[in-house]
Design a protein around this motif. Structure first.
Motif, PDB file in Angstrom:
ATOM      1  N   LEU A  85       0.996  -1.191   0.034  1.00 38.18           N
ATOM      2  CA  LEU A  85       0.084  -0.044   0.113  1.00 38.18           C
ATOM      3  C   LEU A  85       0.960   1.336   0.001  1.00 38.18           C
ATOM      4  CD1 LEU A  85      -3.003   1.222   0.138  1.00 38.18           C
ATOM      5  CD2 LEU A  85      -2.573   0.998   2.806  1.00 38.18           C
ATOM      6  N   LEU A  86       1.928   1.110   0.652  1.00 39.55           N
ATOM      7  CA  LEU A  86       2.887   2.426   0.941  1.00 39.55           C
ATOM      8  C   LEU A  86       3.422   2.769  -0.591  1.00 39.55           C
ATOM      9  CD1 LEU A  86       4.499   1.551   4.292  1.00 39.55           C
ATOM     10  CD2 LEU A  86       2.896   3.734   3.736  1.00 39.55           C
ATOM     11  N   GLY A  87       3.760   1.568  -1.190  1.00 37.65           N
ATOM     12  CA  GLY A  87       4.105   1.805  -2.470  1.00 37.65           C
ATOM     13  C   GLY A  87       3.099   2.688  -3.492  1.00 37.65           C
ATOM     14  N   ARG A  88       2.035   2.465  -3.337  1.00 37.10           N
ATOM     15  CA  ARG A  88       0.979   3.133  -4.129  1.00 37.10           C
ATOM     16  C   ARG A  88       0.541   4.582  -3.631  1.00 37.10           C
ATOM     17  NH1 ARG A  88      -1.232  -2.032  -3.757  1.00 37.10           N
ATOM     18  NH2 ARG A  88      -2.949  -1.331  -2.244  1.00 37.10           N
ATOM     19  N   GLN A  89       0.723   4.676  -2.047  1.00 34.27           N
ATOM     20  CA  GLN A  89       0.164   5.817  -1.378  1.00 34.27           C
ATOM     21  C   GLN A  89       1.127   6.099  -0.434  1.00 34.27           C
ATOM     22  OE1 GLN A  89      -3.657   4.944   0.174  1.00 34.27           O
ATOM     23  NE2 GLN A  89      -4.513   3.732  -1.533  1.00 34.27           N
ATOM     24  N   PRO A  90       2.213   6.537  -0.762  1.00 37.39           N
ATOM     25  CA  PRO A  90       3.364   7.168   0.042  1.00 37.39           C
ATOM     26  C   PRO A  90       2.951   8.115   0.759  1.00 37.39           C
ATOM     27  CG  PRO A  90       3.855   7.832  -2.199  1.00 37.39           C
ATOM     28  CD  PRO A  90       2.718   7.001  -2.242  1.00 37.39           C
ATOM     29  N   GLU A  91       1.993   9.139   0.440  1.00 38.51           N
ATOM     30  CA  GLU A  91       1.669  10.264   1.283  1.00 38.51           C
ATOM     31  C   GLU A  91       0.982   9.716   2.472  1.00 38.51           C
ATOM     32  OE1 GLU A  91       1.513  13.489   1.178  1.00 38.51           O
ATOM     33  OE2 GLU A  91       2.898  13.519  -0.621  1.00 38.51           O
ATOM     34  N   MET A  92       0.517   8.379   2.617  1.00 52.51           N
ATOM     35  CA  MET A  92       0.266   7.914   3.975  1.00 52.51           C
ATOM     36  C   MET A  92       1.287   7.971   5.171  1.00 52.51           C
ATOM     37  SD  MET A  92      -1.072   3.827   4.464  1.00 52.51           S
ATOM     38  CE  MET A  92      -1.678   3.411   6.122  1.00 52.51           C
ATOM     39  N   ALA A  93       2.502   7.981   4.708  1.00 52.76           N
ATOM     40  CA  ALA A  93       3.855   7.946   5.439  1.00 52.76           C
ATOM     41  C   ALA A  93       4.560   9.472   5.446  1.00 52.76           C
ATOM     42  CB  ALA A  93       4.707   6.743   5.134  1.00 52.76           C
ATOM     43  N   ARG A  94       3.743  10.393   5.074  1.00 50.55           N
ATOM     44  CA  ARG A  94       4.287  11.638   5.006  1.00 50.55           C
ATOM     45  C   ARG A  94       5.017  11.938   6.669  1.00 50.55           C
ATOM     46  NH1 ARG A  94       5.331  16.250   2.269  1.00 50.55           N
ATOM     47  NH2 ARG A  94       4.574  15.379   0.419  1.00 50.55           N
ATOM     48  N   GLY A  95       6.286  12.492   6.669  1.00 47.94           N
ATOM     49  CA  GLY A  95       6.877  12.812   7.676  1.00 47.94           C
ATOM     50  C   GLY A  95       7.371  11.575   8.571  1.00 47.94           C
ATOM     51  N   TYR A  96       7.071  10.154   8.155  1.00 50.20           N
ATOM     52  CA  TYR A  96       7.433   9.254   8.934  1.00 50.20           C
ATOM     53  C   TYR A  96       8.668   8.446   8.366  1.00 50.20           C
ATOM     54  CZ  TYR A  96       3.318   9.495  11.739  1.00 50.20           C
ATOM     55  OH  TYR A  96       2.478   9.762  12.706  1.00 50.20           O
ATOM     56  N   GLU A  97       9.348   7.614   8.996  1.00 53.12           N
ATOM     57  CA  GLU A  97      10.212   6.632   8.602  1.00 53.12           C
ATOM     58  C   GLU A  97       9.677   5.323   9.518  1.00 53.12           C
ATOM     59  OE1 GLU A  97      14.719   5.383   8.027  1.00 53.12           O
ATOM     60  OE2 GLU A  97      14.415   6.987   9.557  1.00 53.12           O
ATOM     61  N   LEU A  98       9.082   4.416   8.494  1.00 47.17           N
ATOM     62  CA  LEU A  98       8.243   3.358   9.150  1.00 47.17           C
ATOM     63  C   LEU A  98       9.245   2.040   9.201  1.00 47.17           C
ATOM     64  CD1 LEU A  98       5.036   3.748   7.608  1.00 47.17           C
ATOM     65  CD2 LEU A  98       5.806   4.768   9.887  1.00 47.17           C
ATOM     66  N   PHE A  99       9.658   1.473  10.240  1.00 47.05           N
ATOM     67  CA  PHE A  99      10.182   0.169  10.298  1.00 47.05           C
ATOM     68  C   PHE A  99       9.274  -0.873  10.523  1.00 47.05           C
ATOM     69  CE2 PHE A  99      13.020   3.624  11.217  1.00 47.05           C
ATOM     70  CZ  PHE A  99      14.188   3.036  11.333  1.00 47.05           C
ATOM     71  N   LEU A 100       9.250  -1.795   9.706  1.00 47.45           N
ATOM     72  CA  LEU A 100       8.238  -2.919   9.650  1.00 47.45           C
ATOM     73  C   LEU A 100       8.741  -3.987   9.729  1.00 47.45           C
ATOM     74  CD1 LEU A 100       6.369  -1.347   6.335  1.00 47.45           C
ATOM     75  CD2 LEU A 100       5.816  -0.924   8.691  1.00 47.45           C
ATOM     76  N   TYR A 101       8.315  -4.841  10.836  1.00 50.33           N
ATOM     77  CA  TYR A 101       8.890  -6.320  11.024  1.00 50.33           C
ATOM     78  C   TYR A 101       7.613  -7.263  11.032  1.00 50.33           C
ATOM     79  CZ  TYR A 101      12.431  -3.428  13.269  1.00 50.33           C
ATOM     80  OH  TYR A 101      13.565  -2.525  13.392  1.00 50.33           O
ATOM     81  N   PRO A 102       7.284  -8.079  10.063  1.00 48.59           N
ATOM     82  CA  PRO A 102       5.989  -8.688   9.811  1.00 48.59           C
ATOM     83  C   PRO A 102       6.010 -10.050  10.492  1.00 48.59           C
ATOM     84  CG  PRO A 102       7.329  -8.796   7.713  1.00 48.59           C
ATOM     85  CD  PRO A 102       8.072  -7.834   8.760  1.00 48.59           C
ATOM     86  N   VAL A 103       7.501 -10.620  10.825  1.00 48.74           N
ATOM     87  CA  VAL A 103       7.454 -11.927  11.494  1.00 48.74           C
ATOM     88  C   VAL A 103       8.507 -11.824  12.654  1.00 48.74           C
ATOM     89  CG1 VAL A 103       7.881 -14.272  11.457  1.00 48.74           C
ATOM     90  CG2 VAL A 103       6.758 -13.174   9.675  1.00 48.74           C
ATOM     91  N   CYS A 104       8.161 -11.501  13.734  1.00 46.92           N
ATOM     92  CA  CYS A 104       8.908 -11.422  14.819  1.00 46.92           C
ATOM     93  C   CYS A 104       9.337 -12.885  15.651  1.00 46.92           C
ATOM     94  CB  CYS A 104       8.496 -10.601  15.911  1.00 46.92           C
ATOM     95  SG  CYS A 104       8.292  -8.632  15.309  1.00 46.92           S
ATOM     96  N   ASN A 105       8.565 -13.844  15.401  1.00 47.07           N
ATOM     97  CA  ASN A 105       9.093 -15.145  15.821  1.00 47.07           C
ATOM     98  C   ASN A 105       9.064 -16.279  14.841  1.00 47.07           C
ATOM     99  OD1 ASN A 105       8.707 -17.737  16.980  1.00 47.07           O
ATOM    100  ND2 ASN A 105       7.012 -17.292  18.242  1.00 47.07           N
ATOM    101  N   ARG A 106      10.320 -16.188  14.115  1.00 46.44           N
ATOM    102  CA  ARG A 106      10.382 -17.009  12.888  1.00 46.44           C
ATOM    103  C   ARG A 106      10.031 -18.583  13.255  1.00 46.44           C
ATOM    104  NH1 ARG A 106      14.078 -16.868   8.486  1.00 46.44           N
ATOM    105  NH2 ARG A 106      14.389 -18.953   7.571  1.00 46.44           N
ATOM    106  N   HIS A 107      10.558 -19.190  14.322  1.00 41.91           N
ATOM    107  CA  HIS A 107      10.115 -20.570  14.295  1.00 41.91           C
ATOM    108  C   HIS A 107       8.640 -20.570  14.684  1.00 41.91           C
ATOM    109  CE1 HIS A 107      10.650 -24.661  16.083  1.00 41.91           C
ATOM    110  NE2 HIS A 107       9.708 -24.376  16.788  1.00 41.91           N
ATOM    111  N   GLY A 108       8.014 -19.705  15.424  1.00 37.92           N
ATOM    112  CA  GLY A 108       6.645 -19.724  15.626  1.00 37.92           C
ATOM    113  C   GLY A 108       5.713 -19.695  14.244  1.00 37.92           C
ATOM    114  N   TYR A 109       6.177 -18.563  13.375  1.00 35.99           N
ATOM    115  CA  TYR A 109       5.512 -18.653  12.287  1.00 35.99           C
ATOM    116  C   TYR A 109       5.700 -19.947  11.156  1.00 35.99           C
ATOM    117  CZ  TYR A 109       4.276 -16.872   7.637  1.00 35.99           C
ATOM    118  OH  TYR A 109       3.957 -16.830   6.348  1.00 35.99           O
TER     119      TYR A 109
END
Length: 264
Positions: A85-109
């Motif tokens: 979504l951010l690739g299509r709508q970068p304005e959504m993140a204006r003023g931000y640097e977003l750090f995105l971690y989709p899987v924090c428990n590798r083994h559990g996932y």
């Protein structure tokens, strides 16, 4: 003799298309975090960083985390959709640097399990000197980045509605309340007076468990911290949409309120 672990899911299936997007978008980078497993094997947690429009020197840094419980798929899927979504709508993140971690428990996932390889709940292990490798590498990320905001996405199989935990920044309530309202377009809110054995007010809990993923105890400026919960047994697509709606409002409201906080 113990039975071999059954890996029921492929993490690369999740990350490969997102890595391709990162190659094509100058605002998005793929920065997977490598670490050694308890068996000495090289592993990694997926990480994506998106720099929104505006002066990067003044960007607010927000970390968004999911999959700390490996069987809670809605948050994982929501972050994957958010990257797209951010690739299509970068304005959504204006003023931000977003750090995105989709899987924090590798083994559990990989095993479709809530738990770590040792059968632990990783979301009770933070800042306790844990030897769990995922906890240690995430603690390093939290220390290095000193986020202005932290959002953790979860789903609760004991709740029939949306709710959230708040901690830290005085404006958090003014961010979470409208986020719950927006997510309520997709799923009902939990209005119980007690949720997860905590006192709740319109789906907002101001207490919390010890050892959850949170800012370093040594961080002087306390960020806003939100744990956003969808009902795990609800329709999966509606959960994803609720997460995305909440994230959009959290980003919008915090940016406005941080600059106008003196008027609240």
């Amino acid at each position: 003799m113990t039975n071999p672990v059954s890996f029921t899911r492929d993490l690369e299936k999740l990350t490969a298309p997102l890595d391709v997007l990162a190659e094509r978008n100058e605002r998005l980078s793929s920065e997977h975090v490598s670490y050694l497993s308890k068996h000495g094997a090289l592993a990694s947690l997926p990480k994506y960083v998106f720099s929104g429009p505006g002066d990067r020197r003044s960007h607010l840094k927000v970390g968004i985390f999911a999959g700390i419980h490996g069987d809670e798929d809605s948050g994982v899927e929501a972050i994957g959709r958010l990257v797209e979504l951010l690739g299509r709508q970068p304005e959504m993140a204006r003023g931000y640097e977003l750090f995105l971690y989709p899987v924090c428990n590798r083994h559990g996932y990989l095993t479709n399990s809530r738990w770590s390889e040792d059968g632990l709940d990783l979301n009770r292990e933070f800042w306790k000197g844990s030897i769990e490798p995922e906890v240690r590498v995430l603690e390093q990320e939290l220390e290095a980045n000193r986020f202005d905001g932290i959002v953790a996405l979860h789903s609760d199989d004991t709740s029939e509605g949306l709710y959230g935990f708040v901690k830290g920044h005085e404006l958090t309530r003014y961010v979470l309340e409208p986020a719950l309202e927006a997510a309520g377009m997709f799923l009902p809110r939990n209005f119980d007076k007690s949720i997860d054995n905590f006192e709740a007010n319109n789906g907002i809990i101001e207490q919390g468990y010890e050892g959850i993923l949170t800012a370093p105890p040594t961080q002087k400026f306390r960020p806003f911290e939100i744990v956003f919960e969808t009902p795990h047994l609800a329709d999966a697509e509606r959960q994803v949409q609720a997460h995305l709606a909440a994230i959009a409002v959290i980003l919008e409201r915090f940016k406005v309120l941080i600059s106008e906080g003196q008027n609240i």
